[in-house]
Design a protein around this motif. Structure first.
Motif, PDB file in Angstrom:
ATOM      1  N   PRO A  67      13.525  32.094  59.542  1.00 29.77           N
ATOM      2  CA  PRO A  67      12.353  32.129  60.422  1.00 29.77           C
ATOM      3  C   PRO A  67      11.063  31.628  59.770  1.00 29.77           C
ATOM      4  O   PRO A  67      10.202  31.088  60.476  1.00 29.77           O
ATOM      5  N   ALA A  68      10.897  31.777  58.472  1.00 28.79           N
ATOM      6  CA  ALA A  68       9.658  31.318  57.831  1.00 28.79           C
ATOM      7  C   ALA A  68       9.523  29.799  57.944  1.00 28.79           C
ATOM      8  O   ALA A  68       8.442  29.285  58.280  1.00 28.79           O
ATOM      9  N   ILE A  69      10.602  29.089  57.709  1.00 31.19           N
ATOM     10  CA  ILE A  69      10.570  27.627  57.838  1.00 31.19           C
ATOM     11  C   ILE A  69      10.420  27.243  59.302  1.00 31.19           C
ATOM     12  O   ILE A  69       9.673  26.312  59.641  1.00 31.19           O
ATOM     13  N   ALA A  70      11.107  27.964  60.174  1.00 37.87           N
ATOM     14  CA  ALA A  70      10.998  27.691  61.609  1.00 37.87           C
ATOM     15  C   ALA A  70       9.556  27.838  62.076  1.00 37.87           C
ATOM     16  O   ALA A  70       9.061  27.031  62.868  1.00 37.87           O
ATOM     17  N   ARG A  71       8.858  28.861  61.585  1.00 35.20           N
ATOM     18  CA  ARG A  71       7.453  29.058  61.959  1.00 35.20           C
ATOM     19  C   ARG A  71       6.603  27.879  61.500  1.00 35.20           C
ATOM     20  O   ARG A  71       5.759  27.378  62.238  1.00 35.20           O
ATOM     21  N   MET A 118      10.945  25.519  77.305  1.00 30.08           N
ATOM     22  CA  MET A 118      11.633  25.400  76.027  1.00 30.08           C
ATOM     23  C   MET A 118      10.826  26.030  74.898  1.00 30.08           C
ATOM     24  O   MET A 118      11.361  26.793  74.087  1.00 30.08           O
ATOM     25  N   LEU A 119       9.547  25.756  74.858  1.00 34.21           N
ATOM     26  CA  LEU A 119       8.723  26.269  73.769  1.00 34.21           C
ATOM     27  C   LEU A 119       8.529  27.777  73.853  1.00 34.21           C
ATOM     28  O   LEU A 119       8.517  28.463  72.827  1.00 34.21           O
ATOM     29  N   SER A 120       8.424  28.313  75.047  1.00 33.37           N
ATOM     30  CA  SER A 120       8.302  29.762  75.185  1.00 33.37           C
ATOM     31  C   SER A 120       9.580  30.448  74.715  1.00 33.37           C
ATOM     32  O   SER A 120       9.531  31.470  74.028  1.00 33.37           O
ATOM     33  N   ALA A 121      10.717  29.876  75.058  1.00 32.66           N
ATOM     34  CA  ALA A 121      11.988  30.447  74.619  1.00 32.66           C
ATOM     35  C   ALA A 121      12.112  30.390  73.094  1.00 32.66           C
ATOM     36  O   ALA A 121      12.515  31.374  72.458  1.00 32.66           O
ATOM     37  N   THR A 122      11.761  29.268  72.502  1.00 34.69           N
ATOM     38  CA  THR A 122      11.868  29.142  71.042  1.00 34.69           C
ATOM     39  C   THR A 122      10.884  30.066  70.349  1.00 34.69           C
ATOM     40  O   THR A 122      11.220  30.703  69.345  1.00 34.69           O
ATOM     41  N   ARG A 123       9.689  30.188  70.885  1.00 32.48           N
ATOM     42  CA  ARG A 123       8.722  31.131  70.304  1.00 32.48           C
ATOM     43  C   ARG A 123       9.218  32.577  70.460  1.00 32.48           C
ATOM     44  O   ARG A 123       8.992  33.422  69.597  1.00 32.48           O
ATOM     45  N   GLY A 124       9.923  32.843  71.557  1.00 39.19           N
ATOM     46  CA  GLY A 124      10.516  34.161  71.744  1.00 39.19           C
ATOM     47  C   GLY A 124      11.578  34.446  70.694  1.00 39.19           C
ATOM     48  O   GLY A 124      11.622  35.530  70.108  1.00 39.19           O
ATOM     49  N   LEU A 125      12.412  33.455  70.436  1.00 43.02           N
ATOM     50  CA  LEU A 125      13.445  33.609  69.417  1.00 43.02           C
ATOM     51  C   LEU A 125      12.826  33.824  68.041  1.00 43.02           C
ATOM     52  O   LEU A 125      13.271  34.681  67.278  1.00 43.02           O
ATOM     53  N   LEU A 126      11.765  33.086  67.750  1.00 43.71           N
ATOM     54  CA  LEU A 126      11.067  33.263  66.478  1.00 43.71           C
ATOM     55  C   LEU A 126      10.527  34.688  66.352  1.00 43.71           C
ATOM     56  O   LEU A 126      10.672  35.331  65.314  1.00 43.71           O
ATOM     57  N   SER A 127       9.925  35.183  67.418  1.00 48.95           N
ATOM     58  CA  SER A 127       9.399  36.551  67.397  1.00 48.95           C
ATOM     59  C   SER A 127      10.509  37.566  67.129  1.00 48.95           C
ATOM     60  O   SER A 127      10.313  38.523  66.374  1.00 48.95           O
ATOM     61  N   LEU A 128      11.665  37.364  67.732  1.00 47.85           N
ATOM     62  CA  LEU A 128      12.789  38.266  67.489  1.00 47.85           C
ATOM     63  C   LEU A 128      13.194  38.238  66.018  1.00 47.85           C
ATOM     64  O   LEU A 128      13.415  39.286  65.410  1.00 47.85           O
ATOM     65  N   TRP A 129      13.255  37.057  65.445  1.00 51.17           N
ATOM     66  CA  TRP A 129      13.626  36.935  64.037  1.00 51.17           C
ATOM     67  C   TRP A 129      12.576  37.545  63.122  1.00 51.17           C
ATOM     68  O   TRP A 129      12.891  38.042  62.046  1.00 51.17           O
ATOM     69  N   GLU A 130      11.326  37.521  63.560  1.00 49.29           N
ATOM     70  CA  GLU A 130      10.251  38.103  62.751  1.00 49.29           C
ATOM     71  C   GLU A 130      10.127  39.611  62.962  1.00 49.29           C
ATOM     72  O   GLU A 130       9.280  40.257  62.360  1.00 49.29           O
ATOM     73  N   LEU A 185       8.269  36.665  75.689  1.00 50.76           N
ATOM     74  CA  LEU A 185       8.252  35.196  75.700  1.00 50.76           C
ATOM     75  C   LEU A 185       9.506  34.624  76.352  1.00 50.76           C
ATOM     76  O   LEU A 185       9.438  33.636  77.089  1.00 50.76           O
ATOM     77  N   TYR A 186      10.653  35.238  76.092  1.00 48.17           N
ATOM     78  CA  TYR A 186      11.883  34.794  76.769  1.00 48.17           C
ATOM     79  C   TYR A 186      11.777  35.015  78.274  1.00 48.17           C
ATOM     80  O   TYR A 186      12.184  34.159  79.067  1.00 48.17           O
ATOM     81  N   ARG A 187      11.228  36.147  78.687  1.00 47.25           N
ATOM     82  CA  ARG A 187      11.071  36.418  80.120  1.00 47.25           C
ATOM     83  C   ARG A 187      10.108  35.415  80.763  1.00 47.25           C
ATOM     84  O   ARG A 187      10.306  35.004  81.905  1.00 47.25           O
ATOM     85  N   LYS A 188       9.089  35.010  80.021  1.00 52.47           N
ATOM     86  CA  LYS A 188       8.165  33.992  80.515  1.00 52.47           C
ATOM     87  C   LYS A 188       8.912  32.670  80.732  1.00 52.47           C
ATOM     88  O   LYS A 188       8.749  32.025  81.769  1.00 52.47           O
ATOM     89  N   ALA A 189       9.734  32.276  79.769  1.00 53.22           N
ATOM     90  CA  ALA A 189      10.509  31.043  79.898  1.00 53.22           C
ATOM     91  C   ALA A 189      11.457  31.119  81.092  1.00 53.22           C
ATOM     92  O   ALA A 189      11.587  30.167  81.873  1.00 53.22           O
ATOM     93  N   GLU A 190      12.086  32.266  81.240  1.00 54.97           N
ATOM     94  CA  GLU A 190      13.006  32.484  82.356  1.00 54.97           C
ATOM     95  C   GLU A 190      12.269  32.355  83.691  1.00 54.97           C
ATOM     96  O   GLU A 190      12.721  31.670  84.615  1.00 54.97           O
ATOM     97  N   SER A 191      11.135  32.998  83.793  1.00 52.08           N
ATOM     98  CA  SER A 191      10.337  32.957  85.011  1.00 52.08           C
ATOM     99  C   SER A 191       9.876  31.532  85.325  1.00 52.08           C
ATOM    100  O   SER A 191       9.953  31.088  86.475  1.00 52.08           O
ATOM    101  N   LEU A 192       9.400  30.820  84.315  1.00 51.66           N
ATOM    102  CA  LEU A 192       8.970  29.433  84.517  1.00 51.66           C
ATOM    103  C   LEU A 192      10.120  28.563  85.019  1.00 51.66           C
ATOM    104  O   LEU A 192       9.929  27.697  85.878  1.00 51.66           O
TER     105      LEU A 192
END
Length: 134
Positions: free
Chosen positions: A17-21, A36-48, A57-64
């Motif tokens: 996650p550090a490199i991903a950030r 796509m970016l909201s989902a990836t930022r959501g995944l990053l948050s989970l890893w952090e 963030l995942y729910r935001k991506a889903e809603s969009l």
């Protein structure tokens, strides 16, 4: 934007996650592909370790996705959200919460054919059945 997002995703799937950030922080404007970016930022948050923000963030991506008429993408994002939340809960020793997410995710039927998230949800669920019978 797509290249940076995908590179960040690869680092996250490798558990880095550090490199991903570092990669994801190079994207200044999420409007190019907010789903796509909201989902990836959501995944990053989970890893952090910020599971609440990751879920949000995942729910935001889903809603969009659903709001833009992309039902199959919305279902895939829901499946991925539940899968990654389950994995995050498992990393934190929260087995019951992980199982709950797997059950929710498996109910999300459909999605985009080239995303194997539902298959992964069932595979992860099967590991609990094996452990329970051992």
């Amino acid at each position: 934007v797509l290249l940076l997002n995908n590179l960040s995703y690869v680092y996250l799937m490798r558990g880095e996650p550090a490199i991903a950030r570092e990669v994801l922080d190079q994207i200044e404007n999420d409007s190019a592909n907010p789903i796509m970016l909201s989902a990836t930022r959501g995944l990053l948050s989970l890893w952090e370790g910020d599971l609440q923000r990751g879920d949000l963030l995942y729910r935001k991506a889903e809603s969009l996705a659903f709001e833009s008429g992309q039902r199959n993408l919305g279902v895939s994002v829901r499946q991925k959200r539940c899968l990654e939340l389950a994995r995050a809960y498992l990393r934190n020793g929260r087995v019951e919460d992980a199982i709950k997410q797997l059950k929710i995710g498996k109910k999300a039927v459909g999605g985009m054919r080239f995303y194997p998230f539902q298959k992964q949800l069932f595979a992860l669920s099967d590991t609990f059945r094996l452990e329970a019978s051992a």
